[in-house]
Design a protein around this motif. Structure first.
Motif, PDB file in Angstrom:
ATOM      1  N   ALA A   1       3.117   2.994   2.773  1.00 18.80           N
ATOM      2  CA  ALA A   1       2.212   3.392   3.853  1.00 18.80           C
ATOM      3  C   ALA A   1       2.562   2.640   5.124  1.00 18.80           C
ATOM      4  O   ALA A   1       3.043   1.503   5.089  1.00 18.80           O
ATOM      5  CB  ALA A   1       0.768   3.122   3.463  1.00 18.80           C
ATOM      6  N   VAL A   2       2.313   3.287   6.260  1.00 22.70           N
ATOM      7  CA  VAL A   2       2.493   2.621   7.555  1.00 22.70           C
ATOM      8  C   VAL A   2       1.151   2.314   8.208  1.00 22.70           C
ATOM      9  O   VAL A   2       1.081   1.569   9.174  1.00 22.70           O
ATOM     10  CB  VAL A   2       3.356   3.458   8.519  1.00 22.70           C
ATOM     11  CG1 VAL A   2       4.767   3.612   7.970  1.00 22.70           C
ATOM     12  CG2 VAL A   2       2.732   4.818   8.788  1.00 22.70           C
ATOM     13  N   ILE A   3       0.086   2.904   7.694  1.00 21.19           N
ATOM     14  CA  ILE A   3      -1.229   2.627   8.249  1.00 21.19           C
ATOM     15  C   ILE A   3      -2.258   2.681   7.146  1.00 21.19           C
ATOM     16  O   ILE A   3      -2.212   3.564   6.271  1.00 21.19           O
ATOM     17  CB  ILE A   3      -1.593   3.615   9.394  1.00 21.19           C
ATOM     18  CG1 ILE A   3      -2.935   3.231  10.025  1.00 21.19           C
ATOM     19  CG2 ILE A   3      -1.592   5.062   8.908  1.00 21.19           C
ATOM     20  CD1 ILE A   3      -3.234   3.961  11.331  1.00 21.19           C
ATOM     21  N   ASN A   4      -3.133   1.690   7.157  1.00 20.09           N
ATOM     22  CA  ASN A   4      -4.249   1.665   6.236  1.00 20.09           C
ATOM     23  C   ASN A   4      -5.528   1.817   7.053  1.00 20.09           C
ATOM     24  O   ASN A   4      -5.765   1.049   7.984  1.00 20.09           O
ATOM     25  CB  ASN A   4      -4.294   0.336   5.472  1.00 20.09           C
ATOM     26  CG  ASN A   4      -5.483   0.287   4.518  1.00 20.09           C
ATOM     27  OD1 ASN A   4      -5.856   1.310   3.938  1.00 20.09           O
ATOM     28  ND2 ASN A   4      -6.079  -0.881   4.352  1.00 20.09           N
TER      29      ASN A   4
ATOM     30  N   ALA B   1      -1.407   4.625  16.648  1.00 22.40           N
ATOM     31  CA  ALA B   1      -0.412   4.747  15.574  1.00 22.40           C
ATOM     32  C   ALA B   1       0.360   6.061  15.706  1.00 22.40           C
ATOM     33  O   ALA B   1       1.575   6.109  15.507  1.00 22.40           O
ATOM     34  CB  ALA B   1      -1.096   4.672  14.211  1.00 22.40           C
TER      35      ALA B   1
ATOM     36  N   LEU C   1       2.924   5.751  18.531  1.00 23.09           N
ATOM     37  CA  LEU C   1       4.088   4.938  18.131  1.00 23.09           C
ATOM     38  C   LEU C   1       4.984   5.703  17.176  1.00 23.09           C
ATOM     39  O   LEU C   1       6.212   5.695  17.315  1.00 23.09           O
ATOM     40  CB  LEU C   1       3.613   3.628  17.485  1.00 23.09           C
ATOM     41  CG  LEU C   1       2.953   2.623  18.439  1.00 23.09           C
ATOM     42  CD1 LEU C   1       2.317   1.472  17.683  1.00 23.09           C
ATOM     43  CD2 LEU C   1       3.968   2.102  19.451  1.00 23.09           C
TER      44      LEU C   1
ATOM     45  N   ARG D   1      -9.208   1.540   6.626  1.00 21.22           N
ATOM     46  CA  ARG D   1     -10.278   1.093   5.740  1.00 21.22           C
ATOM     47  C   ARG D   1     -11.511   1.970   5.890  1.00 21.22           C
ATOM     48  O   ARG D   1     -12.245   2.198   4.927  1.00 21.22           O
ATOM     49  CB  ARG D   1     -10.631  -0.368   6.035  1.00 21.22           C
ATOM     50  CG  ARG D   1      -9.518  -1.361   5.703  1.00 21.22           C
ATOM     51  CD  ARG D   1      -9.841  -2.742   6.238  1.00 21.22           C
ATOM     52  NE  ARG D   1     -10.953  -3.354   5.529  1.00 21.22           N
ATOM     53  CZ  ARG D   1     -11.789  -4.240   6.072  1.00 21.22           C
ATOM     54  NH1 ARG D   1     -11.659  -4.590   7.335  1.00 21.22           N
ATOM     55  NH2 ARG D   1     -12.766  -4.775   5.360  1.00 21.22           N
TER      56      ARG D   1
ATOM     57  N   MET E   1       0.853  -1.213   0.000  1.00 22.76           N
ATOM     58  CA  MET E   1       0.000   0.000   0.000  1.00 22.76           C
ATOM     59  C   MET E   1       0.870   1.237   0.000  1.00 22.76           C
ATOM     60  O   MET E   1       1.950   1.253   0.575  1.00 22.76           O
ATOM     61  CB  MET E   1      -0.897  -0.006   1.247  1.00 22.76           C
ATOM     62  CG  MET E   1      -1.984  -1.029   1.150  1.00 22.76           C
ATOM     63  SD  MET E   1      -2.923  -1.146   2.674  1.00 22.76           S
ATOM     64  CE  MET E   1      -3.944  -2.555   2.268  1.00 22.76           C
TER      65      MET E   1
END
Lengths: 306, 62
Positions: free
Chosen positions: A10-13, A215, A218, A15, A1
């Motif tokens: 990407a580090v976060i998806n 997230a 972190l 949805r 992603m």
């Protein structure tokens, strides 16, 4: 992603938003979302002093960090409840809050030590006044009283808590399951100071998923306590969160739609036929905070029995 | 790969995506963040047998 903004990995998806972001663009996105919520729900202005209730956990420390980055006049407050749980829970969580203060000159941490101030820990009080071993109801009473007291004594216009969308949706879910209409009338991003002696209470993260605040913590290197309160195990709120998370897994956006559409429906008249007949409030003879009781508020009655 | 989640540890010798790993250990992706060798990763990322995986629970309560 790939990041929607720059195309980097990407580090976060997310949805629920159909959005993936990289490590560079995700924190500013969360900060903007917070600013939008503050503006949309008219939580506070840049001229007002904000007190953030900090537990040492990811949401409250992230909130403190975000509000500082947005340029608000903000301090933190931590309530030491004297809970050990076999691993020094209160000591560890206070250490996280203190470390955050040390790393951020220009903000300060106010600490309320329940044992030092009132002579007993929340566990001691709970054991004395109730038959149940879980001190959660007493803990909530003590925290609400002390947060309000510190906000008013310190001249803060508003008290902010790190409640996120998962918290709000779970609370709403529980209130609907039990048709707690009184709570449904009042639940929301802002609890106005509708009586003398109450600080306005706001939840700037009310539209952010718990995964999103985690997230941010972190990625920004915010050191928070991972362990839960030892009395959280089996809490109804966690059960509700798990149920909603299962629904979210099947239908992304469930929690957001549930909460936001409830707020919209209430604004458009849902519950308007429910009579709002607030009880008469007096000032507690001991602490001065609003109470429906004749003489002492419920908080002060806890210590009067000691 | 070595996988830690709360107080549990697993070892897998195969290549898995993050999604496959979470399904294998029966954890909902919406309830966690996955860190591979110190970096947050999305669910499509391929994990190798040499990776150190830390799964962080994000749902709190009480």
């Amino acid at each position: 992603m790939r990041c929607r903004i720059c195309g980097a990995p990407a580090v976060i998806n997310m949805r629920q938003h159909k959005l993936s972001l990289c490590a560079e663009h995700y924190p500013p996105w969360l900060i903007r979302q917070t600013a939008r919520a503050i503006h949309k729900y008219r939580m506070f202005t840049a001229e007002e002093r904000v007190l953030v209730a900090v537990s040492g956990g990811k949401d409250s420390l992230t909130l403190w960090d975000v509000l500082l980055k947005l340029g608000y006049q903000v301090d933190g407050m931590y309530i030491d409840l004297g809970i050990d749980g076999g691993f020094g829970y209160s000591a560890q969580s206070k250490a996280k809050a203190s470390a955050f203060e040390a790393a951020h000159p220009g903000t300060r941490l106010l600490v309320v030590d329940i044992v030092a101030t009132y002579g007993e820990s929340v566990l001691d009080v709970a054991a004395r006044v109730q038959k149940e071993l879980r001190p959660c109801a007493i803990c909530g009473l003590i925290k609400r009283h002390e947060m309000n007291r510190m906000a008013l004594e310190g001249g803060y216009s508003v008290l902010a808590t790190g409640h996120n969308l998962d918290d709000e949706a779970a609370s709403l879910f529980g209130n609907v399951l039990h048709w707690q209409v009184g709570y449904l009338r009042r639940q929301g991003p802002v609890l106005p100071a509708d009586a003398e002696g109450f600080a306005r209470k706001v939840k700037p993260f009310c539209r952010l998923y718990e995964r999103e605040t985690a997230a941010y913590a972190l990625l920004e290197g915010i050191d928070y306590i991972y362990e839960e309160c030892p009395f959280a195990t089996g809490a109804t709120s966690i059960q509700h969160k798990e149920t909603l998370t299962q629904m979210e897994h099947k239908t992304p956006g469930t929690k957001m739609h549930f909460y936001v559409n409830f707020l919209r429906a209430r604004e458009e008249g849902l519950l308007s036929n429910v009579e709002d007949d607030p009880p008469a409030l007096r000032s507690c003879e001991r602490c001065g905070q609003p109470t429906t009781s004749e003489r002492l508020c419920r908080f002060c009655r806890l210590w009067a029995r000691a | 790969m070595q996988v830690t989640y709360r107080d549990k540890v697993w070892t897998f010798d195969e290549t898995l995506t993050v999604s496959q790993l979470l399904r294998r250990i029966k954890v909902l992706p919406e309830s966690v963040l996955v860190i591979r060798n110190g970096t947050l990763v999305t669910e499509d990322q391929q994990l190798s047998s040499a990776d150190e995986i830390r799964i962080v629970a994000v749902i709190s309560g009480g």
